[in-house]
Write a protein that holds these residues in place. Structure first.
Motif, PDB file in Angstrom:
ATOM      1  N   ASP A 469       0.676  -1.387   0.035  1.00 28.50           N
ATOM      2  CA  ASP A 469      -0.094  -0.017   0.100  1.00 28.50           C
ATOM      3  C   ASP A 469       1.083   1.289  -0.349  1.00 28.50           C
ATOM      4  OD1 ASP A 469      -2.403   1.840   0.287  1.00 28.50           O
ATOM      5  OD2 ASP A 469      -2.744   0.868   2.136  1.00 28.50           O
ATOM      6  N   PRO A 472      -0.393   3.670   3.636  1.00 27.69           N
ATOM      7  CA  PRO A 472      -0.942   2.748   4.155  1.00 27.69           C
ATOM      8  C   PRO A 472      -1.780   3.106   5.849  1.00 27.69           C
ATOM      9  CG  PRO A 472       1.166   1.658   5.105  1.00 27.69           C
ATOM     10  CD  PRO A 472       0.657   3.327   4.075  1.00 27.69           C
ATOM     11  N   SER A 475      -5.838   3.864   5.058  1.00 27.57           N
ATOM     12  CA  SER A 475      -6.385   3.251   4.529  1.00 27.57           C
ATOM     13  C   SER A 475      -7.055   2.452   5.908  1.00 27.57           C
ATOM     14  CB  SER A 475      -5.471   2.009   4.164  1.00 27.57           C
ATOM     15  OG  SER A 475      -4.503   2.463   3.261  1.00 27.57           O
ATOM     16  N   SER A 476      -8.275   1.578   5.005  1.00 31.31           N
ATOM     17  CA  SER A 476      -9.165   1.290   6.008  1.00 31.31           C
ATOM     18  C   SER A 476      -9.773  -0.300   5.791  1.00 31.31           C
ATOM     19  CB  SER A 476     -10.796   1.218   6.266  1.00 31.31           C
ATOM     20  OG  SER A 476     -11.445   1.158   7.020  1.00 31.31           O
ATOM     21  N   THR A 482     -10.350   2.409   0.016  1.00 31.21           N
ATOM     22  CA  THR A 482      -9.867   3.390   0.648  1.00 31.21           C
ATOM     23  C   THR A 482      -7.889   3.096   0.959  1.00 31.21           C
ATOM     24  OG1 THR A 482      -9.490   1.983   2.809  1.00 31.21           O
ATOM     25  CG2 THR A 482     -11.535   4.204   2.123  1.00 31.21           C
ATOM     26  N   ARG A 483      -7.437   2.216  -0.169  1.00 29.18           N
ATOM     27  CA  ARG A 483      -6.573   1.181   0.313  1.00 29.18           C
ATOM     28  C   ARG A 483      -5.994   1.854  -1.088  1.00 29.18           C
ATOM     29  NH1 ARG A 483      -9.658  -3.053   2.915  1.00 29.18           N
ATOM     30  NH2 ARG A 483      -9.348  -4.280   1.156  1.00 29.18           N
ATOM     31  N   ARG A 578      -7.266   9.586  -3.563  1.00 38.12           N
ATOM     32  CA  ARG A 578      -6.617  10.577  -1.803  1.00 38.12           C
ATOM     33  C   ARG A 578      -6.156  11.041  -1.911  1.00 38.12           C
ATOM     34  NH1 ARG A 578      -2.912   4.667  -0.242  1.00 38.12           N
ATOM     35  NH2 ARG A 578      -4.477   3.873   0.957  1.00 38.12           N
TER      36      ARG A 578
END
Length: 659
Positions: A469, A472, A475-476, A482-483, A578
């Motif tokens: 990732d 990270p 991220s979820s 979200t990653r 993002r």
């Protein structure tokens, strides 16, 4: 009328104008203090050891001329002499702007340059012999100077008028022109013949504009900039090989917009090719699989990214199409994959299909055949009748990580997986991408079921697997979207319009073109996204096309069967990033010319910002479907040959009938 010296008065006037014109030629130059020494030859030529200063007043210069000037110069009957009281006050008062204009005009004359040579780009003249003045025709500059002298000297004007009345204007004009040219050469410190005039370099009147660091053509994206550690390559090549210079000159390279800096020019002049040169010792020492973000020579680093994408933006084509399981494929996919509105093709093509055709391989071959040899299929995956294919420009496959995919089934009862989701992810340079194509539950009123399909998809897609990732901390574990840095979700979401068929038809008839704002007020997906109940954080470009569902196959009319389904925007393309403003939607439209299904294909064009990456990710190492590439290109060539043969046969079979 004659002067006390015995010469006609009009001759003195002509000489005055000629000498004043010669003085104006090099006005405002720096004064010199040395006197001239005379040398008279048998041919009447004059030379000077120390030429008179170009800024010396004309009356002082003329004092240096000897009495032998009359005997040695070849003039038929009258030898003009300077007047006793030359008037230089008016000539000296000419404004500097007029003088500069005259200098530019003089430097552009072909008489001061070699006709076999081209003019220099920096404004300096090539060395050439001073050609003799043309008889019977005065130069424009000389005429201009004569006019200035006439306006500034009343005596000269009177003398000129008297000279014209005597009828000797033609001969005196020729002599005045010769003497003007001769004195111009003297004041520049040159002889009448045999010298090579060379004017000083003309500097620009104002600062030059800054050079734009832009590539003229979007198609030629490579900057061709040489590596910083290979800056001495040109000197080494010139010493070793002796043929660094290319057949393309610097002027042609810059004029065609191919390069934009000196380093680019050096790269274009490479001894071997247009590619950036690499030293042998670098090939031996570098692994190209390890390194940091800013390390020199990093495969995914900032330096390599700037070569291919100076603006760090990549063009992506994303499309979705519900094929309705039809075996028949469109004859031509150009209007779908290569729309005419954008001038250039994109760098990456991602096509998702729902209810795909039975022969998936044939579909991929058709895609490769349409995109041509500039593109290769990086990866493809399937989940039942859900297909996704990723094509990328062949010179960019080295900057992709390993490609991973995952699937989710939302309808467990069905043996054939028609509803669900398929996700493909990879990293390009330092930016991670996730592409998801889905087919949600159908039905006008089944909005909640479609929400459940969305929630199951974001939780069950197990991506990424091996590719790290890029961020990270943001991220979820409960949301796959979200990653990744950039996420594109497209497919047949099956959201409908909350309005009856009659009302929708009336709105479409009132606004047949692109004004569909009244229809979007009843769109289920737009309403749910505004509430935040689905596709959280996603955006959609403005819709300016007609509903993509449901059409009669092969026609432009909406459903005319007994069910009379309401036209709806079931096929959509949405995106999420993002970082703010990383994704810019360029175009969002449908393809109405493809009519083999009850759905129209929907596509979107994006400009996506790409960041440099690290070399510690698992690379794809240039993998692509080579077999598909060869089949697609061969079929493309065969189709072209058949088309040419048909045209040839059509011409040869035409018969002229005589009645």
């Amino acid at each position: 009328m004659s002067t006390p010296n015995g010469f006609p008065q009009h001759s003195g006037a002509c000489v005055t104008r000629s000498m004043e014109g010669g003085a104006v030629q090099d006005l405002h130059a720096k004064k010199a203090g040395k006197a001239a020494k005379k040398e008279a030859g048998s041919n009447g030529m004059l030379t000077f050891e120390d030429p008179p200063s170009v800024g010396t007043p004309l009356n002082e210069t003329l004092k240096l001329l000897p009495d032998e000037f009359k005997a040695n110069t070849k003039i038929k009957s009258v030898t003009p002499r300077p007047p006793r009281k030359p008037r230089l006050e008016r000539a000296a008062s000419l404004d500097e702007k007029s003088w500069r204009r005259w200098r530019r005009f003089r430097t552009s004359q072909e008489s001061l340059t070699d006709p076999n040579e081209t003019s220099s780009s920096n404004g300096s003249l090539q060395e050439a012999s001073l050609s003799p003045p043309v008889r019977g025709r005065a130069s424009p500059c000389h005429q201009c100077c004569q006019q200035n002298s006439l306006h500034s000297s009343p005596d000269a004007s009177e003398n000129s008028l008297m000279g014209k009345s005597r009828g000797g204007t033609s001969d005196l004009g020729k002599r005045a022109s010769e003497i003007s040219s001769a004195f111009g050469g003297l004041l520049r410190g040159k002889a009448f013949a045999g010298g090579k005039p060379r004017l000083s370099q003309i500097m620009p009147a104002r600062p030059l504009p800054p050079m734009e660091l832009n590539v003229a053509s979007h198609t030629l994206r490579t900057a061709n900039r040489i590596d910083s550690d290979c800056m001495d390559y040109r000197h080494y090549s010139q010493h070793k090989f002796g043929r660094v210079s290319s057949s393309l000159s610097d002027t042609r390279l810059h004029g065609n917009g191919m390069v934009y800096d000196n380093c680019s020019t050096d790269s274009m002049k490479s001894t071997f090719s247009l590619l950036t040169p690499i030293r042998s010792k670098d090939v031996r020492s570098r692994s190209y699989l390890e390194g940091s973000l800013l390390a020199n020579g990093a495969l995914l680093g900032a330096e390599e990214l700037s070569k291919y994408f100076p603006d760090r933006n990549i063009g992506i084509f994303v499309a979705t199409w519900n094929m309705q399981g039809q075996k028949e494929l469109p004859v031509n996919l150009n209007d779908f994959l290569l729309p005419t509105d954008p001038d250039y093709a994109q760098d990456m093509y991602v096509i998702g299909v729902q209810e795909g055709c039975p022969d998936r391989r044939e579909w991929e071959i058709r895609l490769q055949e349409t995109l041509g040899p500039h593109y290769v299929m990086l990866y493809s995956a399937a989940h039942g009748v859900l297909y996704m294919s990723v094509f990328i420009r062949r010179d960019l496959i080295w900057f992709c990580s390993e490609v991973e995919y995952a699937t989710v089934t939302t309808r467990i009862v069905s043996q054939i997986k028609t509803k669900g989701a398929l996700g493909i992810c990879f990293t390009f340079f330092g930016t991670s991408f996730l592409f998801i194509t889905s087919h949600f539950t159908s039905g006008d009123s089944k909005v909640n079921e479609r929400k459940l399909d969305y929630n199951k998809t974001i939780q069950a897609l197990t991506l990424p697997k091996n590719v790290p990732d890029t961020n990270p901390y943001r991220s979820s574990s409960s949301d796959v979207t979200t990653r990744f840095d950039e996420v594109f979700w497209f497919g047949d979401f099956n959201f409908r319009l909350n309005k009856d068929r009659e009302t929708v038809d009336s709105i479409l008839n009132q606004n047949p073109e692109t004004d569909v704002s009244k229809l979007l007020a009843y769109d289920q997906l737009t309403s749910e996204m505004s509430r935040g109940s689905i596709f959280k954080g996603f955006q959609e470009a403005d819709i300016h096309f007609r509903p993509s569902y449901k059409f009669d196959i092969g026609k432009d009319s909406y459903d005319t069967t007994s069910k009379q389904r309401t036209p709806s925007y079931t096929d959509r393309v949405i995106y999420r990033s993002r970082y703010k403003d990383d994704i810019h939607a360029v175009k969002y439209s449908s393809c109405p010319v493809i009519k083999t299904s009850d759905h129209r294909p929907v596509f979107a064009l994006f400009r996506v910002k790409v960041r440099p990456g690290r070399d510690n990710i698992p690379l794809a190492a240039g993998q692509f479907d080579r077999e598909l590439y060869l089949i697609g290109i061969k079929r493309r060539i065969t189709r072209e040959l058949q088309k040419r043969q048909e045209q040839k046969d059509q011409k040869s079979s035409s018969v002229c009938s005589v009645s």
